[in-house]
Write a protein that holds these residues in place. Structure first.
Motif, PDB file in Angstrom:
ATOM      1  N   ALA A  30       0.848  -1.192   0.000  1.00  0.00           N
ATOM      2  CA  ALA A  30       0.000   0.000   0.000  1.00  0.00           C
ATOM      3  C   ALA A  30       0.882   1.240   0.000  1.00  0.00           C
ATOM      4  CB  ALA A  30      -0.921   0.026   1.211  1.00  0.00           C
ATOM      5  N   CYS A 160      -0.316   0.267  -9.616  1.00  0.00           N
ATOM      6  CA  CYS A 160      -1.697  -0.090  -9.286  1.00  0.00           C
ATOM      7  C   CYS A 160      -2.194  -1.259 -10.143  1.00  0.00           C
ATOM      8  CB  CYS A 160      -2.583   1.139  -9.475  1.00  0.00           C
ATOM      9  SG  CYS A 160      -4.322   0.884  -9.080  1.00  0.00           S
ATOM     10  N   GLU A 165      -2.016  -0.986  -3.815  1.00  0.00           N
ATOM     11  CA  GLU A 165      -3.181  -0.200  -3.416  1.00  0.00           C
ATOM     12  C   GLU A 165      -2.729   1.192  -2.978  1.00  0.00           C
ATOM     13  OE1 GLU A 165      -6.927  -0.477  -0.223  1.00  0.00           O
ATOM     14  OE2 GLU A 165      -5.575  -2.185  -0.522  1.00  0.00           O
TER      15      GLU A 165
END
Length: 484
Positions: A30, A160, A165
């Motif tokens: 992330a 992505c 994320e």
């Protein structure tokens, strides 16, 4: 609580490059970003130069990564489908002191591995670009120009599409290590990660301290710019830089953009405010005087916009010495990689730095390679750059390409719809601008901005009050002027 293998803090060009490199492996990753989009800080507030690497001290990380990043960029630009032109650079001089400094840095560049550096006279300067000031110059053929916003967006979208994320509006407020994982407290929620990589740019010293590293002192060198109309762009063929000063810094220069405008700037002065992006009359007046020395067509009639950026340099507070990029991992702070003081030439160095940061994780974790990793990202095709036949075909395939929304830049409804539905889920007005160039022309959005805002509302089914210009508090509308 969301759990990840790796949390990257910061979605500037380096953070997005790290994310792309991490997506080559089977890791749940992330990226935490305090803003509503990528490239909202200094990654988008620069000249957009692909630097060659001739002003950086031999043996430094900065020099090593600049040359490496420069030499690989043709392939990178092709993979990510971003505009890039390797058009070279002129570093011009007026007197003997300028010549002495240029020759000094020519030698440094050759030591660093920069290829093709060449001293030229006034006659050859005029053949290359008659708009250049100066009496002689060093020609730097490996330098190039790119759009730093498009580059950062492309890195992020490719990451992505490969499984990373992006968590926007996730400003990091604290980091605590519990049970061999890091609990990252943000404005929105807590996030857990086994690894944390600090790519927070101007706020990297604060994140560094949260991770258990020292608070590294940085100093902000602010520079202001003018953006000149494309009419001025017809008079310049190549970036024109003055001779570097004794320490390797540059005064005001003129640089064509990949889209045909001209950037004049930056100047340089110290600021204490992390996000001091205001423009000042004093410094803009100085840009006009200095810019005219470099670029003979620096005229007020061409001015369409101005902006500022800040280079946050790591320095020794006792001596004032500017220090090299810092990329470190410390056993006292396990499973962390800390990057601090990544300023110019950070855009050029982004992927080389990312590879070095990710290598530290890979050597320890030995993760599996992502078998589905695809380095290729397709951008939004630009109607303005198509041939007439390509334009006709695009309209036949999608009638939305037959409606021009931004007249100055010839951006179609079809392009803006693609931008609204981008892979990162960004839908600010500035996000659409950075993906399409709509509102970047002579009228600066006077015609198209309201139309873009309406399209965002209709496509996403949101109210006018939910549309943001750029930041969380940057409302386009706060209510109706009058009742229906």
């Amino acid at each position: 609580m969301k759990q990840y293998d790796v949390a990257v803090i910061g979605a500037g060009v380096v953070g997005c490059a790290v994310a792309r490199e991490l997506s080559r492996y089977c890791l749940k990753t992330a990226v935490l970003e305090k803003e509503l989009d990528v490239a909202c800080g200094n990654s988008s507030r620069n000249t957009g130069m692909l630097h060659a690497g001739f002003t950086y001290k031999p043996g430094t990380l900065k020099a090593e990564c600049a040359v490496e990043g420069n030499q690989e960029f043709d392939q990178v630009a092709e993979e990510l489908n971003i505009p890039f032109k390797r058009i070279g650079k002129l570093v011009v001089g007026f007197d003997d002191h300028d010549r002495e400094n240029i020759l000094k840095f020519k030698g440094i560049g050759e030591t660093n591995g920069v290829k093709g550096l060449k001293m030229i006279d006034k006659e050859e300067m005029n053949r290359i670009d008659p708009s250049a000031g100066g009496e002689f110059a060093m020609y730097v053929p490996s330098s190039g120009i790119l759009d730093p916003m498009q580059y950062t967006i492309a890195l992020a979208e490719n990451a992505c599409e490969n499984g990373v994320e992006f968590l926007f509006s996730h400003k990091v407020e604290n980091i605590v290590r519990k049970d061999q994982v890091y609990v990252i407290e943000t404005e929105k929620e807590e996030v857990q990660a086994k690894w944390v990589i600090n790519c927070a740019g101007m706020f990297a010293p604060e994140i560094s301290q949260m991770l258990g590293y020292p608070y590294y002192e940085t100093k902000g060198f602010k520079g202001e710019y003018f953006i000149l109309d494309k009419k001025a762009g017809k008079h310049i063929r190549i970036p024109i830089y003055p001779a570097p000063n004794d320490k390797g810094g540059f005064a005001t220069h003129a640089t064509p953009t990949v889209d045909g405008n001209v950037l004049v700037g930056p100047d340089s002065y110290v600021t204490e405010d992390r996000e001091d992006y205001k423009a000042t009359k004093e410094h803009l007046d100085g840009l006009i005087a200095d810019g005219q020395k470099m670029f003979k067509h620096m005229k007020r009639e061409y001015f369409i916009r101005n902006f500022a950026g800040i280079r946050w340099k790591r320095y020794n507070p006792e001596t004032g010495e500017i220090l090299d990029f810092l990329l470190e991992a410390d056993q006292k702070n396990p499973n962390t990689v800390n990057l601090v003081g990544i300023e110019s030439p950070g855009v050029t160095c982004a992927l080389p730095l990312a590879r070095r940061a990710v290598k530290l994780l890979v050597e320890k974790e030995n993760p599996k390679r992502n078998p589905d990793f695809n380095p290729v990202r397709k951008g939004i095709p630009r109607f303005s750059e198509m041939t007439l036949e390509e334009q006709k075909a695009a309209v036949r395939e999608n009638p939305d390409y037959g409606e021009i929304v931004c007249r100055c830049e010839t951006v179609t409804r079809g392009e803006i719809l693609k931008a609204i539905h981008n892979p990162l889920g960004v839908h600010t007005v500035t996000g659409i601008k950075n993906r399409t160039r709509a509102t970047m022309g002579r009228c600066q959005g006077g015609y198209c901005e309201t139309r873009i805002t309406k399209m965002i509302e209709e496509e996403l089914g949101i109210s006018p009050e939910d549309v943001r210009f750029s930041k969380e508090g940057g409302y386009m509308f706060t209510g109706k002027v009058r009742e229906d």
